[in-house]
Design a protein around this motif. Structure first.
Motif, PDB file in Angstrom:
ATOM      1  N   CYS A  20       0.839  -1.203   0.000  1.00 25.24           N
ATOM      2  CA  CYS A  20       0.000   0.000   0.000  1.00 25.24           C
ATOM      3  C   CYS A  20       0.869   1.245   0.000  1.00 25.24           C
ATOM      4  O   CYS A  20       0.568   2.228  -0.670  1.00 25.24           O
ATOM      5  CB  CYS A  20      -0.920   0.003   1.223  1.00 25.24           C
ATOM      6  N   ALA A  21       1.961   1.199   0.743  1.00 26.06           N
ATOM      7  CA  ALA A  21       2.862   2.339   0.767  1.00 26.06           C
ATOM      8  C   ALA A  21       3.556   2.503  -0.570  1.00 26.06           C
ATOM      9  O   ALA A  21       3.890   3.605  -0.976  1.00 26.06           O
ATOM     10  CB  ALA A  21       3.905   2.160   1.862  1.00 26.06           C
ATOM     11  N   LEU A  22       3.767   1.402  -1.249  1.00 27.82           N
ATOM     12  CA  LEU A  22       4.495   1.448  -2.514  1.00 27.82           C
ATOM     13  C   LEU A  22       3.649   2.020  -3.634  1.00 27.82           C
ATOM     14  O   LEU A  22       4.008   3.008  -4.248  1.00 27.82           O
ATOM     15  CB  LEU A  22       4.965   0.034  -2.888  1.00 27.82           C
ATOM     16  N   ILE A  23       2.515   1.406  -3.931  1.00 28.54           N
ATOM     17  CA  ILE A  23       1.730   1.856  -5.076  1.00 28.54           C
ATOM     18  C   ILE A  23       0.248   2.003  -4.769  1.00 28.54           C
ATOM     19  O   ILE A  23      -0.532   2.319  -5.665  1.00 28.54           O
ATOM     20  CB  ILE A  23       1.900   0.909  -6.281  1.00 28.54           C
TER      21      ILE A  23
ATOM     22  N   ARG B 110      -7.714   4.785   2.142  1.00 32.11           N
ATOM     23  CA  ARG B 110      -6.375   4.274   2.418  1.00 32.11           C
ATOM     24  C   ARG B 110      -5.345   5.397   2.370  1.00 32.11           C
ATOM     25  O   ARG B 110      -4.447   5.478   3.209  1.00 32.11           O
ATOM     26  CB  ARG B 110      -6.009   3.206   1.386  1.00 32.11           C
ATOM     27  N   LEU B 111      -5.479   6.253   1.376  1.00 27.70           N
ATOM     28  CA  LEU B 111      -4.515   7.342   1.239  1.00 27.70           C
ATOM     29  C   LEU B 111      -4.599   8.315   2.407  1.00 27.70           C
ATOM     30  O   LEU B 111      -3.583   8.859   2.847  1.00 27.70           O
ATOM     31  CB  LEU B 111      -4.746   8.073  -0.082  1.00 27.70           C
ATOM     32  N   ASN B 112      -5.788   8.540   2.911  1.00 27.70           N
ATOM     33  CA  ASN B 112      -5.930   9.408   4.078  1.00 27.70           C
ATOM     34  C   ASN B 112      -5.147   8.858   5.263  1.00 27.70           C
ATOM     35  O   ASN B 112      -4.604   9.612   6.075  1.00 27.70           O
ATOM     36  CB  ASN B 112      -7.403   9.553   4.456  1.00 27.70           C
ATOM     37  N   ASP B 113      -5.091   7.539   5.360  1.00 28.65           N
ATOM     38  CA  ASP B 113      -4.341   6.915   6.444  1.00 28.65           C
ATOM     39  C   ASP B 113      -2.851   7.116   6.251  1.00 28.65           C
ATOM     40  O   ASP B 113      -2.118   7.396   7.211  1.00 28.65           O
ATOM     41  CB  ASP B 113      -4.684   5.424   6.516  1.00 28.65           C
TER      42      ASP B 113
ATOM     43  N   LEU C 148      -1.258   9.355   4.015  1.00 26.11           N
ATOM     44  CA  LEU C 148      -0.790  10.710   3.706  1.00 26.11           C
ATOM     45  C   LEU C 148      -1.484  11.800   4.514  1.00 26.11           C
ATOM     46  O   LEU C 148      -1.005  12.928   4.564  1.00 26.11           O
ATOM     47  CB  LEU C 148      -1.011  11.011   2.214  1.00 26.11           C
ATOM     48  N   GLY C 149      -2.601  11.469   5.116  1.00 27.51           N
ATOM     49  CA  GLY C 149      -3.409  12.502   5.734  1.00 27.51           C
ATOM     50  C   GLY C 149      -4.428  13.008   4.722  1.00 27.51           C
ATOM     51  O   GLY C 149      -4.514  12.504   3.592  1.00 27.51           O
ATOM     52  N   PRO C 150      -5.230  14.002   5.092  1.00 26.05           N
ATOM     53  CA  PRO C 150      -6.273  14.512   4.193  1.00 26.05           C
ATOM     54  C   PRO C 150      -5.708  14.921   2.833  1.00 26.05           C
ATOM     55  O   PRO C 150      -4.655  15.561   2.747  1.00 26.05           O
ATOM     56  CB  PRO C 150      -6.829  15.724   4.951  1.00 26.05           C
ATOM     57  N   LEU C 151      -6.403  14.531   1.780  1.00 28.15           N
ATOM     58  CA  LEU C 151      -5.958  14.865   0.429  1.00 28.15           C
ATOM     59  C   LEU C 151      -6.458  16.244   0.016  1.00 28.15           C
ATOM     60  O   LEU C 151      -7.525  16.689   0.439  1.00 28.15           O
ATOM     61  CB  LEU C 151      -6.481  13.827  -0.567  1.00 28.15           C
TER      62      LEU C 151
ATOM     63  N   VAL D 182      -7.371  10.857  -7.802  1.00 30.01           N
ATOM     64  CA  VAL D 182      -7.852   9.536  -7.397  1.00 30.01           C
ATOM     65  C   VAL D 182      -9.108   9.169  -8.187  1.00 30.01           C
ATOM     66  O   VAL D 182      -9.258   8.023  -8.651  1.00 30.01           O
ATOM     67  CB  VAL D 182      -8.150   9.499  -5.881  1.00 30.01           C
ATOM     68  N   ALA D 183      -9.996  10.127  -8.359  1.00 29.84           N
ATOM     69  CA  ALA D 183     -11.217   9.875  -9.129  1.00 29.84           C
ATOM     70  C   ALA D 183     -10.882   9.513 -10.578  1.00 29.84           C
ATOM     71  O   ALA D 183     -11.495   8.611 -11.163  1.00 29.84           O
ATOM     72  CB  ALA D 183     -12.131  11.101  -9.072  1.00 29.84           C
TER      73      ALA D 183
END
Length: 289
Positions: free
Chosen positions: A10-13, A164-167, A169-172, A180-181
């Motif tokens: 998940c961290a990779l891609i 997942r990205l919020n976890d 990187l934090g809020p996008l 992402v969309a």
């Protein structure tokens, strides 16, 4: 696949193909899921089989921790350096993904003899139950991932990725959310080929287990567990290549748009994975040995 691979991948891609992330402490106790099916989900083992399996699992965990885990720490260092130096490129991500696949294959190859021995000891009732569990798995995934309209599938996929990205990187930002969309939309009806290929693999696995006393059985199982890509449908092979490329492109673009705070959060998360690994008793014992 689940547990450690999904966590670091998940961290990779941030790839949907690899699935959701989970904590290392719980993950590492379930090395059997390095193969694309979880024994406890599909097999109703008797007491003797469970005892044998857990003893074998402990042996494999010991091997895995002493021989493979140091390489994972090095891999995480390389990942961390990519982020810290702002060198998250498509080529670098391809290298990390190749290394991860090689690690999976090595572990799958190591545990294949145990899988062969366990599967050869199944009775016909257990095999029938396994096949029914495969069918149930297919129905469940059909309902969750294919029954919704394509627009809904795309929306759901984007929301899962954003969560997942919020976890990590934090809020996008708005731009990142739009990216992402766009990623989710570009994958289109990828769910169709993914689930069809999963059913294809399960069908081949069931056919192999039906002939579990044959001399060719060990080689067939090794192919199914270690060289899964050789058995993919042509449509899924193409879809998977597209999925991986889209995931790399997404991650490269997100990191290009990232703030210093987001990059620091990601570095901290990766450091946490490294600590989870380093704190394992088996790894400490291996280092002392």
């Amino acid at each position: 696949m689940s547990r450690w691979l999904k966590y670091i991948a998940c961290a990779l891609i941030c790839s949907l193909t690899l699935g959701a992330c989970s904590r290392m402490g719980l993950a590492y106790r379930n090395l059997d899921v390095i193969i694309p099916w979880t024994l406890s989900d599909y097999l109703d083992m008797n007491g003797e089989q469970k005892g044998w399996f857990h003893e074998r699992l402990k042996e494999h965990l010991s091997w895995h921790c002493s021989t493979q885990m140091p390489g994972y720490l090095d891999w995480l260092d390389r990942l961390q350096n990519m982020v810290a130096s702002n060198q998250v490129t498509d080529a670098a991500l391809q290298d990390r993904a190749t290394e991860a696949k090689q690690a999976i294959a090595e572990t799958a190859r190591e545990i294949t003899p145990s899988a062969v021995q366990l599967l050869r000891g199944l009775d016909d009732k257990q095999v029938a139950e396994m096949n029914e569990a495969f069918a149930k798995d297919q129905r469940k995934r059909q309902e969750k991932y294919l029954n919704p309209s394509l627009d809904q599938q795309i929306k759901d996929r984007g929301e899962r990725m954003e969560k997942r990205l919020n976890d990590w990187l934090g809020p996008l930002s708005q731009a990142q959310r739009q990216r992402v969309a766009a990623w989710s939309n570009a994958l289109g009806d990828q769910n169709t080929e993914w689930i069809a290929n999963r059913a294809h693999w399960q069908k081949q696995f069931s056919a192999a287990v039906a002939q579990r006393q044959s001399p060719e059985f060990p080689q067939r199982i090794e192919t199914l567990l270690v060289d899964r890509e050789r058995l993919w449908t042509p449509a899924y092979r193409q879809a998977f290549a597209k999925t991986e490329a889209q995931a790399r492109s997404l991650f490269v673009d997100l990191m290009a748009e990232s703030t210093p705070e987001q990059r620091q959060r990601l570095l901290t998360k990766i450091e946490g994975v490294k600590k989870d690994f380093s704190d394992l008793k088996c790894l400490k014992a291996a280092k002392q040995g």
